[in-house]
Write a protein that holds these residues in place. Structure first.
Motif, mmCIF file in Angstrom:
data_model
loop_
_atom_site.group_PDB
_atom_site.id
_atom_site.type_symbol
_atom_site.label_atom_id
_atom_site.label_comp_id
_atom_site.label_asym_id
_atom_site.label_seq_id
_atom_site.Cartn_x
_atom_site.Cartn_y
_atom_site.Cartn_z
ATOM 1 N N ILE A 162 0.866 -1.172 0.000
ATOM 2 C CA ILE A 162 0.000 0.000 0.000
ATOM 3 C C ILE A 162 0.903 1.223 0.000
ATOM 4 C CG2 ILE A 162 -1.757 1.290 1.269
ATOM 5 C CD1 ILE A 162 -2.609 -1.423 2.490
ATOM 6 N N ARG A 163 0.778 2.038 -1.023
ATOM 7 C CA ARG A 163 1.625 3.218 -1.161
ATOM 8 C C ARG A 163 0.776 4.485 -1.061
ATOM 9 N NH1 ARG A 163 4.859 -0.473 -1.069
ATOM 10 N NH2 ARG A 163 6.297 -1.152 -2.660
ATOM 11 N N PHE A 164 1.180 5.375 -0.172
ATOM 12 C CA PHE A 164 0.514 6.664 -0.032
ATOM 13 C C PHE A 164 1.397 7.714 -0.692
ATOM 14 C CE2 PHE A 164 -1.092 4.212 3.570
ATOM 15 C CZ PHE A 164 -2.454 4.431 3.463
ATOM 16 N N ASN A 165 0.825 8.478 -1.627
ATOM 17 C CA ASN A 165 1.614 9.544 -2.243
ATOM 18 C C ASN A 165 1.732 10.709 -1.256
ATOM 19 O OD1 ASN A 165 -0.708 11.239 -2.523
ATOM 20 N ND2 ASN A 165 -1.216 10.251 -4.459
ATOM 21 N N ASP A 166 2.496 11.729 -1.627
ATOM 22 C CA ASP A 166 2.744 12.850 -0.712
ATOM 23 C C ASP A 166 1.450 13.559 -0.298
ATOM 24 O OD1 ASP A 166 5.451 12.329 -0.738
ATOM 25 O OD2 ASP A 166 5.920 13.887 -2.203
ATOM 26 N N ALA A 167 0.556 13.768 -1.249
ATOM 27 C CA ALA A 167 -0.703 14.452 -0.939
ATOM 28 C C ALA A 167 -1.549 13.613 0.021
ATOM 29 C CB ALA A 167 -1.480 14.740 -2.218
ATOM 30 N N GLU A 168 -1.600 12.303 -0.201
ATOM 31 C CA GLU A 168 -2.365 11.416 0.688
ATOM 32 C C GLU A 168 -1.746 11.391 2.080
ATOM 33 O OE1 GLU A 168 -4.097 8.155 -2.502
ATOM 34 O OE2 GLU A 168 -2.085 7.865 -1.661
ATOM 35 N N THR A 169 -0.419 11.343 2.131
ATOM 36 C CA THR A 169 0.261 11.326 3.429
ATOM 37 C C THR A 169 -0.033 12.606 4.198
ATOM 38 O OG1 THR A 169 2.014 9.909 2.582
ATOM 39 C CG2 THR A 169 2.501 11.155 4.571
ATOM 40 N N GLN A 170 0.040 13.736 3.517
ATOM 41 C CA GLN A 170 -0.260 15.016 4.164
ATOM 42 C C GLN A 170 -1.695 15.032 4.683
ATOM 43 O OE1 GLN A 170 1.790 17.389 4.956
ATOM 44 N NE2 GLN A 170 0.236 18.713 5.804
ATOM 45 N N LEU A 171 -2.624 14.550 3.870
ATOM 46 C CA LEU A 171 -4.023 14.500 4.280
ATOM 47 C C LEU A 171 -4.201 13.588 5.489
ATOM 48 C CD1 LEU A 171 -7.031 15.064 3.943
ATOM 49 C CD2 LEU A 171 -7.096 13.269 2.210
ATOM 50 N N LEU A 172 -3.573 12.423 5.469
ATOM 51 C CA LEU A 172 -3.681 11.491 6.596
ATOM 52 C C LEU A 172 -3.154 12.111 7.875
ATOM 53 C CD1 LEU A 172 -2.560 8.207 4.858
ATOM 54 C CD2 LEU A 172 -4.866 8.900 5.494
ATOM 55 N N VAL A 173 -2.036 12.780 7.774
ATOM 56 C CA VAL A 173 -1.473 13.431 8.959
ATOM 57 C C VAL A 173 -2.458 14.468 9.495
ATOM 58 C CG1 VAL A 173 0.360 14.959 9.781
ATOM 59 C CG2 VAL A 173 0.925 12.988 8.367
ATOM 60 N N GLN A 174 -3.034 15.253 8.604
ATOM 61 C CA GLN A 174 -4.000 16.264 9.046
ATOM 62 C C GLN A 174 -5.211 15.632 9.726
ATOM 63 O OE1 GLN A 174 -4.932 18.426 5.497
ATOM 64 N NE2 GLN A 174 -3.033 19.590 5.524
ATOM 65 N N VAL A 175 -5.761 14.609 9.094
ATOM 66 C CA VAL A 175 -6.974 13.983 9.620
ATOM 67 C C VAL A 175 -6.699 13.240 10.924
ATOM 68 C CG1 VAL A 175 -8.702 12.191 9.182
ATOM 69 C CG2 VAL A 175 -8.113 13.812 7.386
ATOM 70 N N LEU A 176 -5.643 12.440 10.943
ATOM 71 C CA LEU A 176 -5.391 11.588 12.100
ATOM 72 C C LEU A 176 -4.778 12.324 13.286
ATOM 73 C CD1 LEU A 176 -4.141 8.383 10.275
ATOM 74 C CD2 LEU A 176 -6.393 8.810 11.267
ATOM 75 N N THR A 177 -4.264 13.531 13.074
ATOM 76 C CA THR A 177 -3.676 14.268 14.192
ATOM 77 C C THR A 177 -4.562 15.392 14.703
ATOM 78 O OG1 THR A 177 -2.446 15.805 12.776
ATOM 79 C CG2 THR A 177 -1.318 13.766 13.437
ATOM 80 N N GLU A 178 -5.742 15.546 14.150
ATOM 81 C CA GLU A 178 -6.606 16.651 14.571
ATOM 82 C C GLU A 178 -6.869 16.645 16.068
ATOM 83 O OE1 GLU A 178 -10.074 16.643 12.095
ATOM 84 O OE2 GLU A 178 -9.021 17.711 10.499
ATOM 85 N N ASN A 179 -6.963 15.494 16.670
ATOM 86 C CA ASN A 179 -7.261 15.411 18.102
ATOM 87 C C ASN A 179 -6.037 15.054 18.938
ATOM 88 O OD1 ASN A 179 -10.179 15.939 18.074
ATOM 89 N ND2 ASN A 179 -10.180 14.147 16.756
ATOM 90 N N MET A 180 -4.882 15.069 18.321
ATOM 91 C CA MET A 180 -3.641 14.771 19.024
ATOM 92 C C MET A 180 -3.249 15.990 19.866
ATOM 93 S SD MET A 180 -0.063 13.558 17.268
ATOM 94 C CE MET A 180 -0.554 11.912 16.817
ATOM 95 N N PRO A 181 -2.703 15.770 21.059
ATOM 96 C CA PRO A 181 -2.255 16.911 21.861
ATOM 97 C C PRO A 181 -1.213 17.740 21.096
ATOM 98 C CG PRO A 181 -2.212 14.886 23.146
ATOM 99 C CD PRO A 181 -2.497 14.499 21.727
ATOM 100 N N PRO A 182 -1.205 19.059 21.287
ATOM 101 C CA PRO A 182 -0.295 19.941 20.540
ATOM 102 C C PRO A 182 1.183 19.526 20.626
ATOM 103 C CG PRO A 182 -1.888 21.249 21.748
ATOM 104 C CD PRO A 182 -2.088 19.832 22.162
#
Length: 95
Positions: A54-74
């Motif tokens: 499973i390969r995530f391109n740069d745009a997908e990786t950036q999106l995943l980081v944004q989505v999955l870290t929204e509730n992560m402590p600062p």
């Protein structure tokens, strides 16, 4: 966005189903981890995905980081962003 609703994020609608399935599995695993282990699990996700084909391109990786870290402590977000920045710089260096 509530952590359990991350799959409802409209930005994910264009992602292929096999990638979303992988992310769902990953999210279920992370939900079981103590907070101090989440960052390391998140960082290993890309490598594990690559091993599964499973390969995530740069745009997908950036999106995943944004989505999955929204509730992560600062502080954890800052650590993750710093590590991602370092990894990008190392990857761009000539061998």
């Amino acid at each position: 966005m509530e952590p359990h609703n991350w799959k409802q994020d409209p930005r994910l609608k264009q992602m292929p189903p096999e990638k979303l399935d992988y992310l769902t599995s990953f999210a279920q695993q992370v939900a079981q981890l103590p907070k101090d282990k989440i960052l390391s699990a998140f960082l290993s996700m890309q490598m594990e995905a690559n091993q599964k084909g499973i390969r995530f391109n740069d745009a997908e990786t950036q999106l995943l980081v944004q989505v999955l870290t929204e509730n992560m402590p600062p502080e954890e977000k800052r650590k993750l962003n710093t590590l991602r920045f370092i990894a990008q710089k190392l990857a761009a260096r000539p061998s």
